[in-house]
Design a protein around this motif. Sequence first.
Motif, PDB file in Angstrom:
ATOM      1  N   SER A  47       0.824  -1.191   0.000  1.00 38.43           N
ATOM      2  CA  SER A  47       0.000   0.000   0.000  1.00 38.43           C
ATOM      3  C   SER A  47       0.859   1.242   0.000  1.00 38.43           C
ATOM      4  O   SER A  47       1.962   1.280   0.548  1.00 38.43           O
ATOM      5  N   ALA A  48       0.330   2.284  -0.621  1.00 37.08           N
ATOM      6  CA  ALA A  48       1.014   3.581  -0.667  1.00 37.08           C
ATOM      7  C   ALA A  48       0.897   4.316   0.659  1.00 37.08           C
ATOM      8  O   ALA A  48       1.489   5.391   0.819  1.00 37.08           O
ATOM      9  N   ILE A  49       0.142   3.773   1.595  1.00 32.78           N
ATOM     10  CA  ILE A  49      -0.038   4.390   2.904  1.00 32.78           C
ATOM     11  C   ILE A  49       0.298   3.365   3.989  1.00 32.78           C
ATOM     12  O   ILE A  49      -0.091   2.200   3.898  1.00 32.78           O
ATOM     13  N   SER A  50       1.050   3.799   4.989  1.00 36.16           N
ATOM     14  CA  SER A  50       1.297   2.985   6.176  1.00 36.16           C
ATOM     15  C   SER A  50       0.843   3.798   7.380  1.00 36.16           C
ATOM     16  O   SER A  50       1.134   4.997   7.461  1.00 36.16           O
ATOM     17  N   GLN A  51       0.129   3.178   8.308  1.00 31.30           N
ATOM     18  CA  GLN A  51      -0.387   3.946   9.445  1.00 31.30           C
ATOM     19  C   GLN A  51      -0.654   3.024  10.623  1.00 31.30           C
ATOM     20  O   GLN A  51      -0.891   1.832  10.454  1.00 31.30           O
ATOM     21  N   TYR A  52      -0.590   3.604  11.815  1.00 28.97           N
ATOM     22  CA  TYR A  52      -0.861   2.836  13.030  1.00 28.97           C
ATOM     23  C   TYR A  52      -1.141   3.795  14.173  1.00 28.97           C
ATOM     24  O   TYR A  52      -0.880   5.007  14.076  1.00 28.97           O
ATOM     25  N   ILE A  53      -1.664   3.240  15.270  1.00 29.64           N
ATOM     26  CA  ILE A  53      -1.893   4.001  16.501  1.00 29.64           C
ATOM     27  C   ILE A  53      -0.960   3.454  17.574  1.00 29.64           C
ATOM     28  O   ILE A  53      -0.873   2.250  17.777  1.00 29.64           O
ATOM     29  N   ARG A  54      -0.244   4.346  18.240  1.00 31.07           N
ATOM     30  CA  ARG A  54       0.560   3.946  19.396  1.00 31.07           C
ATOM     31  C   ARG A  54       0.088   4.727  20.621  1.00 31.07           C
ATOM     32  O   ARG A  54      -0.475   5.818  20.494  1.00 31.07           O
ATOM     33  N   PHE A  55       0.318   4.165  21.778  1.00 30.19           N
ATOM     34  CA  PHE A  55      -0.089   4.820  23.015  1.00 30.19           C
ATOM     35  C   PHE A  55       1.137   5.355  23.727  1.00 30.19           C
ATOM     36  O   PHE A  55       2.095   4.614  23.982  1.00 30.19           O
ATOM     37  N   ASP A  56       1.149   6.661  24.012  1.00 28.69           N
ATOM     38  CA  ASP A  56       2.224   7.300  24.757  1.00 28.69           C
ATOM     39  C   ASP A  56       1.917   7.126  26.250  1.00 28.69           C
ATOM     40  O   ASP A  56       1.051   7.812  26.792  1.00 28.69           O
ATOM     41  N   HIS A  57       2.618   6.200  26.885  1.00 28.16           N
ATOM     42  CA  HIS A  57       2.302   5.869  28.277  1.00 28.16           C
ATOM     43  C   HIS A  57       2.650   7.003  29.227  1.00 28.16           C
ATOM     44  O   HIS A  57       1.997   7.174  30.257  1.00 28.16           O
ATOM     45  N   GLU A  58       3.670   7.779  28.908  1.00 32.53           N
ATOM     46  CA  GLU A  58       4.052   8.884  29.787  1.00 32.53           C
ATOM     47  C   GLU A  58       2.994   9.977  29.802  1.00 32.53           C
ATOM     48  O   GLU A  58       2.678  10.546  30.846  1.00 32.53           O
TER      49      GLU A  58
END
Length: 245
Positions: A47-58
Amino acid sequence: MIQNFQYLIQTPDGTSIPSFWAYRLYAALLEQLPVEFADAVHEQGFSAISQYIRFDHEKHQSIWVVSLLTDDAISYCAPILTNITHLSLHESTIIIKKIQQSDVLTADTIITQAEQLSSSQAVRIVFHNAASFKSNGIYQIFPTVPLILQNLLQRWNEFFPEMLLEDDDAIQMLTNNLRIRSYRLKSSTYRLKQSSIPGFCGEIIISSKLSPPMLELWKMLLIFSEYTGIGIKTALGMGGVSIFV
């Protein structure tokens, strides 16, 4: 060319967003795009797009990371991503606040960034959410050096055909001189429509015994991985990584 965007995302009541909602954000984003481009994205092998959600624990915040990996993706998506403030999902409206937008990157830019990295022979790769590989039709839920290299080399050659990495001897040297020294991983599944994809998340440390030229090549692939992700279904929200050298 590549361009990266990062956003703070939350629901109207301030609730953090689970990582598997990345697929829903991706689908909502495609709805904003011309049909011909959205259809082309579905048809591409990578895919021409890569994406994700991460959680900033701090900070206790959910961060949405979106990378546009082709000229067409930048042309169609960047104007929308530059000004986006919300996306409507069936479950909720997601409030979106841009916190970072990169310049457009080229293969030469990535090579320059690699040259500026520390010459340390060890690297920590953090898998922020579920990642997985697929080999011979079977999900591989533990990372190995050959799986990581094969995935990144295929992606590099797909997106930078003007600078192909096809030297079998160089690839063999990378494979023979990299090893996973330690890991802190746990099994993880990624919910996608009506299915759950088995995988892993956590972190690994890869050490190397590479010569300086080969170490530069390895670092180049590592920087590239922060935009493309590692493993399967990175367009749908899997395989987001950060690199620490």
